[in-house]
Design a protein around this motif. Structure first.
Motif, PDB file in Angstrom:
ATOM      1  N   HIS A  89      62.035  55.462  78.611  1.00  0.00           N
ATOM      2  CA  HIS A  89      61.473  56.789  77.773  1.00  0.00           C
ATOM      3  C   HIS A  89      61.023  56.070  76.633  1.00  0.00           C
ATOM      4  CE1 HIS A  89      63.917  59.078  80.757  1.00  0.00           C
ATOM      5  NE2 HIS A  89      65.145  58.385  80.451  1.00  0.00           N
ATOM      6  N   ILE A  90      59.899  57.009  76.158  1.00  0.00           N
ATOM      7  CA  ILE A  90      59.146  56.515  75.288  1.00  0.00           C
ATOM      8  C   ILE A  90      58.952  57.327  73.895  1.00  0.00           C
ATOM      9  CG2 ILE A  90      56.731  55.829  74.469  1.00  0.00           C
ATOM     10  CD1 ILE A  90      56.483  55.430  77.586  1.00  0.00           C
ATOM     11  N   LEU A  91      59.402  56.983  72.564  1.00  0.00           N
ATOM     12  CA  LEU A  91      59.073  57.527  71.439  1.00  0.00           C
ATOM     13  C   LEU A  91      57.994  56.798  70.695  1.00  0.00           C
ATOM     14  CD1 LEU A  91      59.577  59.785  69.249  1.00  0.00           C
ATOM     15  CD2 LEU A  91      61.797  58.365  68.286  1.00  0.00           C
ATOM     16  N   CYS A  92      56.919  57.331  70.372  1.00  0.00           N
ATOM     17  CA  CYS A  92      55.844  56.625  69.854  1.00  0.00           C
ATOM     18  C   CYS A  92      55.657  57.226  68.652  1.00  0.00           C
ATOM     19  CB  CYS A  92      54.700  56.466  70.890  1.00  0.00           C
ATOM     20  SG  CYS A  92      53.424  55.503  70.251  1.00  0.00           S
ATOM     21  N   GLU A  93      55.124  56.263  67.806  1.00  0.00           N
ATOM     22  CA  GLU A  93      54.574  56.840  66.320  1.00  0.00           C
ATOM     23  C   GLU A  93      53.209  57.268  66.554  1.00  0.00           C
ATOM     24  OE1 GLU A  93      55.162  57.519  63.284  1.00  0.00           O
ATOM     25  OE2 GLU A  93      57.290  56.897  63.592  1.00  0.00           O
ATOM     26  N   LYS A  94      52.727  58.131  65.585  1.00  0.00           N
ATOM     27  CA  LYS A  94      51.600  58.888  65.507  1.00  0.00           C
ATOM     28  C   LYS A  94      50.544  57.746  64.735  1.00  0.00           C
ATOM     29  CE  LYS A  94      52.073  58.953  61.178  1.00  0.00           C
ATOM     30  NZ  LYS A  94      51.217  58.167  60.487  1.00  0.00           N
ATOM     31  N   PRO A  95      49.051  57.937  64.974  1.00  0.00           N
ATOM     32  CA  PRO A  95      48.723  58.429  66.283  1.00  0.00           C
ATOM     33  C   PRO A  95      48.891  57.645  67.351  1.00  0.00           C
ATOM     34  CG  PRO A  95      47.146  57.260  64.808  1.00  0.00           C
ATOM     35  CD  PRO A  95      48.463  57.106  64.098  1.00  0.00           C
ATOM     36  N   LEU A  96      48.830  58.417  68.434  1.00  0.00           N
ATOM     37  CA  LEU A  96      49.402  57.894  69.789  1.00  0.00           C
ATOM     38  C   LEU A  96      48.337  56.607  70.215  1.00  0.00           C
ATOM     39  CD1 LEU A  96      50.196  60.752  72.315  1.00  0.00           C
ATOM     40  CD2 LEU A  96      51.739  59.362  70.629  1.00  0.00           C
ATOM     41  N   VAL A 308      48.716  64.183  71.549  1.00  0.00           N
ATOM     42  CA  VAL A 308      47.188  64.129  71.871  1.00  0.00           C
ATOM     43  C   VAL A 308      46.387  65.142  71.025  1.00  0.00           C
ATOM     44  CG1 VAL A 308      45.569  64.673  73.825  1.00  0.00           C
ATOM     45  CG2 VAL A 308      47.614  63.109  74.127  1.00  0.00           C
ATOM     46  N   TRP A 309      47.022  66.138  70.657  1.00  0.00           N
ATOM     47  CA  TRP A 309      46.382  67.421  69.936  1.00  0.00           C
ATOM     48  C   TRP A 309      46.165  66.804  68.749  1.00  0.00           C
ATOM     49  CZ3 TRP A 309      43.924  71.492  70.093  1.00  0.00           C
ATOM     50  CH2 TRP A 309      43.803  72.341  71.405  1.00  0.00           C
ATOM     51  N   SER A 310      47.004  66.387  67.928  1.00  0.00           N
ATOM     52  CA  SER A 310      47.145  65.703  66.396  1.00  0.00           C
ATOM     53  C   SER A 310      45.890  64.550  66.406  1.00  0.00           C
ATOM     54  CB  SER A 310      48.382  65.190  65.921  1.00  0.00           C
ATOM     55  OG  SER A 310      48.808  64.131  66.466  1.00  0.00           O
ATOM     56  N   LEU A 311      46.021  63.885  67.595  1.00  0.00           N
ATOM     57  CA  LEU A 311      44.856  62.657  67.472  1.00  0.00           C
ATOM     58  C   LEU A 311      43.394  63.322  67.508  1.00  0.00           C
ATOM     59  CD1 LEU A 311      43.939  59.704  67.489  1.00  0.00           C
ATOM     60  CD2 LEU A 311      44.442  59.779  69.882  1.00  0.00           C
ATOM     61  N   ALA A 312      43.360  64.416  68.425  1.00  0.00           N
ATOM     62  CA  ALA A 312      42.108  64.930  68.582  1.00  0.00           C
ATOM     63  C   ALA A 312      41.647  65.631  67.409  1.00  0.00           C
ATOM     64  CB  ALA A 312      42.290  66.184  69.670  1.00  0.00           C
ATOM     65  N   THR A 313      42.546  66.120  66.642  1.00  0.00           N
ATOM     66  CA  THR A 313      42.236  66.589  65.339  1.00  0.00           C
ATOM     67  C   THR A 313      41.832  65.756  64.302  1.00  0.00           C
ATOM     68  OG1 THR A 313      43.846  68.636  65.732  1.00  0.00           O
ATOM     69  CG2 THR A 313      42.964  68.164  63.522  1.00  0.00           C
ATOM     70  N   GLY A 314      42.685  64.701  64.460  1.00  0.00           N
ATOM     71  CA  GLY A 314      42.278  63.647  63.148  1.00  0.00           C
ATOM     72  C   GLY A 314      40.969  62.901  63.673  1.00  0.00           C
ATOM     73  N   LEU A 315      40.660  62.901  64.966  1.00  0.00           N
ATOM     74  CA  LEU A 315      39.322  62.121  65.002  1.00  0.00           C
ATOM     75  C   LEU A 315      38.163  62.915  64.824  1.00  0.00           C
ATOM     76  CD1 LEU A 315      39.977  60.394  68.653  1.00  0.00           C
ATOM     77  CD2 LEU A 315      39.824  59.261  66.147  1.00  0.00           C
TER      78      LEU A 315
END
Length: 333
Positions: A89-96, A308-315
């Protein structure tokens, strides 16, 4: 009990996540650092039995059920893919990841492997933001029209490394802080952003052309427009989140924080009232939800798709600041 491996001997793990894992019934088995001496010293200081120097040694450890990835951003993809392949199982920091394609690939790999994947967006776990979301859903401010985020802070010296001098690692304030704004606004408003405009600033802290402050506006699918100000250079400001509607306003003060703190005031025709808040450790709230999701009860507070949504917004904000144009936000999920 969930048994954890740490991919990265990081400051955030030391300051927040290790304690949250243990407080919610998890155990930390091993930590991976490519520097053997640093990894051993970190493990000893944090009471972790094993330290390893390779990703394979950590993800293939049969004593590990889940991993927490807190390395620099350009490393997240391959580490998450290896963990999923190994059934962790995976808990990943942002941005992914550094690209949407990579982030979507990480989410798919976890889904295909049947493992839980979460993004460590801590702010949606704050009592303040939960209270704002509930007030909006209850109609207490009428129809939401606009929002403002104040998330300009001063990056302390011990964190001023790669965030300020490594564009290849996803440095800069947008991928570090604006992604948190995006996730928090999505949670509070229960709506997705669709467009971004922005101006970035190089105020003297960022190297290699990296921005150390940004201002911009997001438009959401429900018509809300949200202004944001993020910075590494702002020593004396307070943080905040406001949402203004047709019948009232929610004023959150000192709420964009890792600490369980802050206040929320409702202003409407009846005057002002402070919303009751049950402050709890944000990371412990996240880890409790993650452990429950592993047990088949609910889902993480912030999923891989949320990441994914937060990365899309950041990019999109990066692109808007670079080009001076309005940029559409398209996560491709």
């Amino acid at each position: 009990m969930t048994r954890w491996g740490l991919i990265g001997a990081s400051t955030i793990a030391k300051e927040w996540v290790i304690g949250a894992i243990r407080a919610t019934g998890g155990e930390i088995v091993s930590v991976m650092s490519t520097n053997a001496e640093r990894g051993r010293a970190y493990a000893d200081a944090q009471g972790i039995a094993k330290s390893v120097t390779t990703l394979a040694d950590l993800v293939n450890d049969p004593d590990i059920d889940a991993v927490y990835i807190s390395t620099t951003n350009e490393l997240h993809r391959d580490q998450a893919l290896a963990a999923a392949k190994a059934g962790k199982h995976i808990l990943c920091e942002k941005p992914l990841a550094m690209s949407l394609e990579d982030a979507r690939g990480m989410v798919k790999a976890a889904k295909d492997a049947g493992v839980v994947m979460a993004t460590n967006h801590h702010l949606r776990n704050a009592a303040t933001h939960g209270a704002m979301r509930a007030a909006i859903k209850a109609g207490r401010i009428g129809k939401p029209l606009s929002a403002r985020v104040f998330h300009a802070v001063y990056l302390p010296p011990h964190l001023q490394g790669w965030r300020l001098d490594k564009p290849e690692a996803g440095g800069g304030v947008i991928l570090d802080i604006t992604v948190h704004d995006a996730d928090t606004l999505r949670f509070v408003l229960d709506a997705n952003p669709v467009e971004a405009i922005a101006f970035s600033q190089a105020g003297g802290m960022g190297k290699a052309g990296l921005e150390d402050a940004v201002m911009g506006v997001l438009r959401f699918e429900n018509g809300v427009i949200a202004q944001f100000h993020d910075g590494f250079t702002t020593k004396y400001a307070e943080t905040g989140l406001e949402v203004h509607g047709t019948d009232g306003s929610l004023i959150g003060r000192n709420v964009m924080s890792q600490r369980a703190a802050g206040t929320v005031t409702l202003r409407d025709a009846n005057g002002e009232q402070e919303l009751p808040l049950d402050h709890r450790n944000l990371y412990e709230t996240a880890l409790a939800a993650f452990h429950a999701a592993i047990a088949g009860k609910g889902q993480p507070s912030a999923t891989g798709e949320d990441g994914v949504w937060s990365l899309a917004t950041g990019l999109a904000v990066v692109e808007a600041a670079r080009t001076g144009r309005t940029v559409s936000i398209e996560p491709g999920l």
